[in-house]
Design a protein around this motif. Structure first.
Motif, PDB file in Angstrom:
ATOM      1  N   ALA A   1      31.436  36.029  44.914  1.00 29.82           N
ATOM      2  CA  ALA A   1      31.520  37.660  44.248  1.00 29.82           C
ATOM      3  C   ALA A   1      32.804  37.474  43.296  1.00 29.82           C
ATOM      4  CB  ALA A   1      31.314  38.521  44.911  1.00 29.82           C
ATOM      5  N   GLU A   2      33.970  37.370  44.165  1.00 29.39           N
ATOM      6  CA  GLU A   2      35.303  37.505  43.303  1.00 29.39           C
ATOM      7  C   GLU A   2      35.409  36.521  42.254  1.00 29.39           C
ATOM      8  OE1 GLU A   2      38.895  38.314  45.707  1.00 29.39           O
ATOM      9  OE2 GLU A   2      37.842  38.364  47.526  1.00 29.39           O
ATOM     10  N   LEU A   3      35.238  35.222  42.531  1.00 30.98           N
ATOM     11  CA  LEU A   3      35.073  34.300  41.578  1.00 30.98           C
ATOM     12  C   LEU A   3      34.320  34.562  40.397  1.00 30.98           C
ATOM     13  CD1 LEU A   3      35.036  31.109  43.725  1.00 30.98           C
ATOM     14  CD2 LEU A   3      37.210  32.129  42.651  1.00 30.98           C
ATOM     15  N   ALA A   4      32.996  34.899  40.556  1.00 25.57           N
ATOM     16  CA  ALA A   4      32.359  35.323  39.462  1.00 25.57           C
ATOM     17  C   ALA A   4      32.765  36.558  38.636  1.00 25.57           C
ATOM     18  CB  ALA A   4      30.716  35.831  39.948  1.00 25.57           C
ATOM     19  N   ALA A   5      33.349  37.666  39.243  1.00 24.60           N
ATOM     20  CA  ALA A   5      34.146  38.582  38.613  1.00 24.60           C
ATOM     21  C   ALA A   5      35.231  37.983  37.852  1.00 24.60           C
ATOM     22  CB  ALA A   5      34.450  39.647  39.624  1.00 24.60           C
TER      23      ALA A   5
END
Length: 425
Positions: free
Chosen positions: A309-313
């Protein structure tokens, strides 16, 4: 062909017979094929990973994608990992992959699902290759694939080897890859750069041809638009401790040049790096400002994370993604940028850069594949111009990125990669 070193006579004979009757892998870019029905598994595959998430960079990313693709192709897949949370186990199961937790990496028959007898055992380089070797020995009718992810002789010149003799260090690491590969059923190299190198490396051993595995670009490309706001982020992500190898100095200088030329305009260009080891963010930020040559460049450093989720954000907030590696076996960070539909610039020496150069018309490839040479100033200037071009009209740049991914996905998908690998076995 002489018996492979270190194998029992009966296993060596089986290996010779298998190699004699099996065809070589088909080239990349082949058309997609419909997978067989899930009720008829083609092989029982045992993959030796370290984690389901990408905790140690590209190795686990590639292992996860390959496991998922093999399961979708009708194989019954078990992946061995050091640890797994309930969400990770559930995620793997949703793709038809069973996770087997074994901190030591050992596999016993009693640990495997009922009726599962490994026919294919996959090891990744020096990291899990020895575990795959031990597992294959426990199941004599299995065939072991040795996947190579790095070329030590290419990346070690840019790494900090802790005062060790660099030549000796690289020689030992290469010898280990060759030792594991020479007793495997087949060696599989990730991408064109590693395939070319290891085809030469194994030539004196009279081994079966080295196979080439090109990671997929997906088949669900959706149009992306630039992120809103007046903070335009230039993003570099991945493990940042090997700063020279990953070209952080090039990225910092190029971003500073591009930002300076856009000064006074509505948006502010910022340089973001995701990948600092814990507790080193301030130190890395100071180095990046020094390398940039501009103490006023907005620099933001975040610690390395495996949280999807962090990488996608991060990717969703980025206006440009950079991968200026001086050497890179393939370059999954650049691939992630392309998959996210973000304008992405990759280095020509990387495996991904070579694959793009093979797959695209020369003028299109030149827009996204950039040289990385010994003249750091000239290299930074080349990258700065490419960053400026992407920021000049972000809507157009994102439209080009979407079209690029669609073109690549038409020829390079994980289903096609899995199908080609299975046909070679």
């Amino acid at each position: 062909m002489s018996d492979p070193e270190g194998l029992p006579p009966e296993r060596a004979g089986l290996l010779r017979r298998q190699r004699f009757r099996r065809p070589a892998a088909e080239p990349a870019g082949r058309p997609r094929q419909e997978p067989p029905p899930p009720s008829a598994p083609r092989f029982h595959v045992l993959a030796m990973g370290t984690a389901w998430r990408s905790e140690f960079g590209g190795l686990n990313t590639l292992n996860r994608e390959l496991c998922q693709a093999l399961a979708a192709a009708g194989c019954r897949v078990v992946c061995v990992v050091d640890h797994a949370s309930e969400p990770e186990t559930a995620d793997a199961a949703s793709y038809g992959v069973r996770l087997l937790v074994s901190p030591a990496g050992t596999v016993a028959r009693a640990d495997l699902p009922r009726g599962f007898v490994p026919e294919i055992v996959i090891g990744h380089g020096r990291v899990t290759g020895h575990l795959a070797e031990a597992a294959a020995a426990a199941f004599p009718r299995s065939r072991r694939l040795h996947l190579v992810h790095v070329a030590p002789d290419e990346i070690d010149p840019f790494k900090d080897v802790g005062g060790a003799d660099r030549a000796g260090y690289s020689a030992q690491r290469t010898a280990r890859e060759v030792a594991l590969g020479r007793t495997a059923y087949r060696v599989v190299a990730v991408g064109p750069v590693l395939h070319g190198r290891y085809a030469t490396e194994f030539a004196p051993l009279q081994a079966a041809p080295v196979l080439r595995l090109d990671p997929g670009f997906g088949d669900d490309a959706q149009a992306r638009t630039p992120p809103p706001g007046t903070s335009w982020r230039v993003l570099l992500f991945g493990r940042a401790e090997e700063s020279r190898l990953k070209g952080l100095d090039i990225a910092a200088r190029a971003t500073a040049l591009a930002a300076r030329r856009r000064s006074g305009r509505r948006a502010r260009v910022e340089f973001w790096v995701r990948g600092a080891p814990p507790g080193t963010g301030d130190e890395l930020a100071a180095k990046l400002r020094d390398w940039s040559g501009d103490r006023d460049l907005p620099v933001v450093v975040r610690e390395f994370t495996t949280d999807p989720a962090e990488l996608a954000a991060d990717l969703h907030r980025a206006s440009v993604v950079l991968m200026p590696s001086r050497s890179e076996g393939f370059g999954l960070a650049g691939l992630e940028g392309l998959l996210a539909g973000v304008p992405t610039l990759v280095s020509a020496p990387s495996g991904l850069g070579r694959l793009l150069a093979e797959s695209l018309p020369a003028d299109e490839a030149a827009d996204v594949v950039l040289p990385v040479g010994s003249d750091a100033g000239r290299t930074a200037e080349d990258w700065a111009r490419a960053i400026e071009f992407a920021l000049l009209d972000r809507d157009a740049a994102f439209a080009r990125a979407t079209a690029l991914r669609a073109r690549l996905a038409a020829h390079h998908t994980w289903p096609a990669a899995a199908a080609g690998l299975l046909r070679s076995l």
